[in-house]
Design an enzyme around this catalytic site. Structure first.
Site, mmCIF file in Angstrom:
data_model
loop_
_atom_site.group_PDB
_atom_site.id
_atom_site.type_symbol
_atom_site.label_atom_id
_atom_site.label_comp_id
_atom_site.label_asym_id
_atom_site.label_seq_id
_atom_site.Cartn_x
_atom_site.Cartn_y
_atom_site.Cartn_z
ATOM 1 N N CYS A 119 0.822 -1.216 0.000
ATOM 2 C CA CYS A 119 0.000 0.000 0.000
ATOM 3 C C CYS A 119 0.855 1.264 0.000
ATOM 4 O O CYS A 119 0.346 2.352 -0.236
ATOM 5 C CB CYS A 119 -0.943 0.014 1.200
ATOM 6 N N ASP A 170 2.273 2.626 2.572
ATOM 7 C CA ASP A 170 2.148 3.382 3.812
ATOM 8 C C ASP A 170 3.403 3.240 4.675
ATOM 9 O O ASP A 170 4.106 2.235 4.602
ATOM 10 C CB ASP A 170 0.909 2.931 4.594
ATOM 11 N N CYS A 204 -3.295 4.524 6.407
ATOM 12 C CA CYS A 204 -4.756 4.542 6.357
ATOM 13 C C CYS A 204 -5.352 4.642 7.760
ATOM 14 O O CYS A 204 -4.634 4.660 8.756
ATOM 15 C CB CYS A 204 -5.229 3.250 5.706
ATOM 16 N N CYS A 263 -2.403 -3.820 8.133
ATOM 17 C CA CYS A 263 -2.134 -2.479 8.667
ATOM 18 C C CYS A 263 -1.635 -2.575 10.106
ATOM 19 O O CYS A 263 -0.814 -1.767 10.535
ATOM 20 C CB CYS A 263 -3.388 -1.617 8.613
HETATM 21 FE FE1 FES Z 1 -1.613 0.554 4.207
HETATM 22 FE FE2 FES Z 1 -3.510 0.273 5.938
HETATM 23 S S1 FES Z 1 -3.688 0.231 3.785
HETATM 24 S S2 FES Z 1 -1.429 0.525 6.308
#
Ligand code: FES
Length: 129
Positions: free
Chosen positions: A35, A37, A61, A105
């Protein structure tokens, strides 16, 4: 209706221990390649190896915000050894569960905490040389 339960939403809306820390004893940063992140956790550790302060920053997120908020609450007051055995399932369970699609996550939060403890240990080993 949200896919998240009330507790997750509450931590997302009022995240605990957000921010940075000057002179942290350990800093851990991890990213999720799927993702994109990123999560960073800062810890302060006392002479008994207990986490006395913790802060997090995330570029992630809503579930990443809620799980890191929860991980900081679970880790504070614990020893670094206890922090190392905390895993993403402990975090998700403390939040009353996460949708399966969002379990990764919670890895980000637990992994950043572990990385901060490893960084603390590396720094301490350097000072003892
Ligand atoms: Fe990447 Fe939640 S979608 S940490």
């Amino acid at each position: 209706m949200s896919v998240y339960n009330e507790k997750v939403l509450e931590h997302f809306q009022n995240p605990r221990n957000v921010g940075t820390m000057e002179n942290a004893d350990g800093v851990g940063e991890v990213g999720n390649i799927n993702c994109g992140d990123i999560m960073r956790i800062y810890i302060k550790v006392d002479g008994d190896e207990r986490i006395t302060d913790i802060k997090f920053q995330t570029f992630g997120c809503g579930a990443a915000v809620a799980t890191s908020s929860m991980v900081t609450e679970l880790a504070i007051g614990k020893t670094v050894d206890e922090a190392l055995i905390m895993n993403n399932k402990d975090v998700a369970e403390s939040l009353g569960g996460l949708p399966p699609i969002k379990m990764h996550c919670s890895n980000l939060a637990a992994d950043a905490l572990h990385a901060a403890v490893k960084n603390y240990r590396e720094k301490r080993a350097l000072h003892q040389r």
